[in-house]
Enzyme design. Structure first.
Site, short mmCIF file in Angstrom:
data_model
loop_
_atom_site.label_atom_id
_atom_site.label_comp_id
_atom_site.label_asym_id
_atom_site.label_seq_id
_atom_site.Cartn_x
_atom_site.Cartn_y
_atom_site.Cartn_z
N SER A 99 92.97 4.94 -30.80
CA SER A 99 94.12 4.47 -30.11
C SER A 99 94.62 4.85 -31.32
O SER A 99 95.19 6.44 -31.75
CB SER A 99 94.64 2.88 -30.21
N ASP A 243 101.97 6.09 -28.09
CA ASP A 243 100.95 5.87 -28.68
C ASP A 243 99.86 7.44 -28.71
O ASP A 243 99.70 7.54 -27.37
CB ASP A 243 100.62 4.70 -29.02
N ASP A 245 96.21 6.92 -27.43
CA ASP A 245 95.73 6.73 -26.25
C ASP A 245 96.50 6.89 -24.92
O ASP A 245 96.36 6.33 -23.61
CB ASP A 245 94.55 5.56 -26.20
N ASP A 247 98.14 3.78 -23.91
CA ASP A 247 98.89 3.06 -23.80
C ASP A 247 100.04 1.76 -23.72
O ASP A 247 100.20 0.93 -23.68
CB ASP A 247 97.77 2.26 -23.25
#
Length: 454
Positions: A99, A243, A245, A247
């Site tokens: 992340s 962010d 990744d 999500d």
């Protein structure tokens, strides 16, 4: 390698420094364990842009295939793109990402078929135990017939599916600045936004897992400074930050001012309830603004309050049949997306709401941003339980106050509330406070901090 799995297997995922805490040999064991615990005949695997991600992802695939499981590799993807593949294919999935953590970290987010979460209570403990066993006794015997590893592209299908859930074809043209933070938003946004009435201004779309411009965590105010400046310079209608990744998404208005994730939760909840005839359950965690349950009720819905953490939100989504859920951390969950979180779908909802009327975003969200919040304030303490008990003692029995311990301690009055909860991983207490005005919020915030830090 000699690995201490207690340091890398967290409540919801695997995460640690590569190669110091884990490497490809360990990833291979995790793949074998994931195959055994899920009992699946096939799985899907994807990864982000970190330098270590392709090798770790392929090692995991080898481990699963050695147990006789067919593996579909979807390659570079956002976490919600992996959830899409899990849901659309009906397969368990594994996403290699850390992340917003620094470049030296990597991790695995795992799910069962239909994007159902794998956490401590839903399989992660068993996966860890198997890997520990194999570290001691050696890798398991391979299956007589290994599984096949094949590649499949899913980005176009993911984009088509998201656009089928939110109609943006008739909105007014919007100038939109997007800061991908050198993360996976740079991969997904161009395809999802293609052909829409959007004048896209891209920032940091180059995939680079070393994060050369800023940390890919838009909840930290320092990481949206560039976005705020660019929105003002461009005269844009809105700014969106993803962010690492992709999500989670964070929004700033046309003046570059941050829009609270609680306000976004309320806005999207109102839209989802409108689509559902004014009926439905909406999940929110206990540190989202009072605005959220108020707006949900005003639009005919039923708000349900949960503990902080995506596993609790997803569990309540499934239990209640909720149509939507939101968190203060800018995670947004949709029934139409297999109860999984997707920052991109939330962003599309905001763009549709903004472009479907003529007001600026600041005026549009004012309806959903009714209180003054402190944001999350962390305090390092020697004894979490003792300091939390001191806070409880200060407010227990006071007339007009309600106390509950769903997650840490929440104290509510007529015109303010606060929550104090311990970190699971650090010697911290986290304070969130909210009130009807700035003075009342500052007063209760400072009062509680004095007890915590006293």
């Amino acid at each position: 390698m000699a690995a201490d799995l207690s340091q890398i297997v967290k409540a919801y995922d695997v995460r640690g420094v590569v190669p110091d805490q884990w490497d490809e040999s360990l990833a291979e064991l995790f793949g074998a364990a994931f195959a055994q615990v899920t009992g699946a005949g096939a799985i899907v695997v994807g990864h982000d842009m970190r330098p270590s991600s392709p090798g770790l992802s392929r090692a995991f695939a080898r481990g699963a295939a050695a147990r006789g499981v067919d593996v579909t590799e979807i390659g570079l993807c956002s976490t919600d793109q992996l959830y899409y593949a899990s849901g659309a294919f009906g397969l368990p999935g594994a996403m290699f990402t850390a992340s917003h953590n620094p470049a030296k970290y990597n991790g695995i987010k795992m799910c069962r078929a239909g994007a159902a979460p794998v956490g401590q209570d839903t399989g992660l403990t068993e996966i860890r135990e198997l890997v520990e066993q194999w570290l001691d006794s050696g890798a398991p015997e391979p299956a007589q017939t290994p599984g096949a590893i094949t590649q499949r592209e899913t980005l176009d299908d993911y984009a088509v599916y998201l656009r089928s859930l939110v109609d943006l074809t008739s909105i007014r043209t919007l100038k939109v600045v997007v800061d991908a933070g050198n993360g996976m938003g740079g991969h997904t946004v161009p395809t999802v936004f293609a052909g829409l009435p959007i004048d896209l201004v891209p920032m940091y779309f180059e995939l680079d897992g070393t994060f050369p411009n800023h940390e890919a965590n838009p909840l930290d105010p320092a990481n949206i400074v560039d976005l705020q400046k660019r929105v003002r310079e461009e005269g844009a209608d809105i700014g969106i930050a993803f962010d690492g990744d992709a999500d989670r998404c964070f929004v700033v208005d046309g003046q570059g001012n941050p829009v609270s994730p609680s306000a976004i939760t309320a806005l999207v909840a109102a839209r989802e309830l409108g689509k559902n005839g004014g009926k439905g359950t909406v999940i929110h965690n206990l540190i989202t603004s009072w605005s959220v349950p108020e707006v949900v009720r005003e639009h005919g819905g039923t708000p349900v309050r949960t503990r902080v953490g995506h596993s609790f939100i997803k569990a309540e989504m499934a239990r209640t049949g909720a149509i939507f859920g939101g968190e203060h951390s800018a995670h947004y969950y949709f029934k139409e997306f297999w109860n999984a979180d997707t920052g991109m779908l939330a962003a599309l909802h905001v763009l549709a709401a903004l472009g479907g009327q003529d007001q600026p975003l600041s005026r549009l969200v004012a309806e959903y941003d009714r209180y003054v919040g402190s944001g999350e304030i962390n305090s390092t303490v020697d004894d979490q339980k003792a300091r939390l008990a001191a806070v409880k003692a200060a407010y227990q029995g006071v007339e007009g106050l309600e106390l509950d311990e769903l997650d840490g301690l929440t104290v509510s009055a007529a015109d303010w509330w606060f929550n104090v909860r311990p970190s699971n991983t650090e010697p911290l207490l986290r304070l969130n406070a909210e009130a009807k005005d700035e003075a009342a919020m500052a007063k209760i915030r400072d009062e509680v901090l004095a007890i915590i830090r006293g």
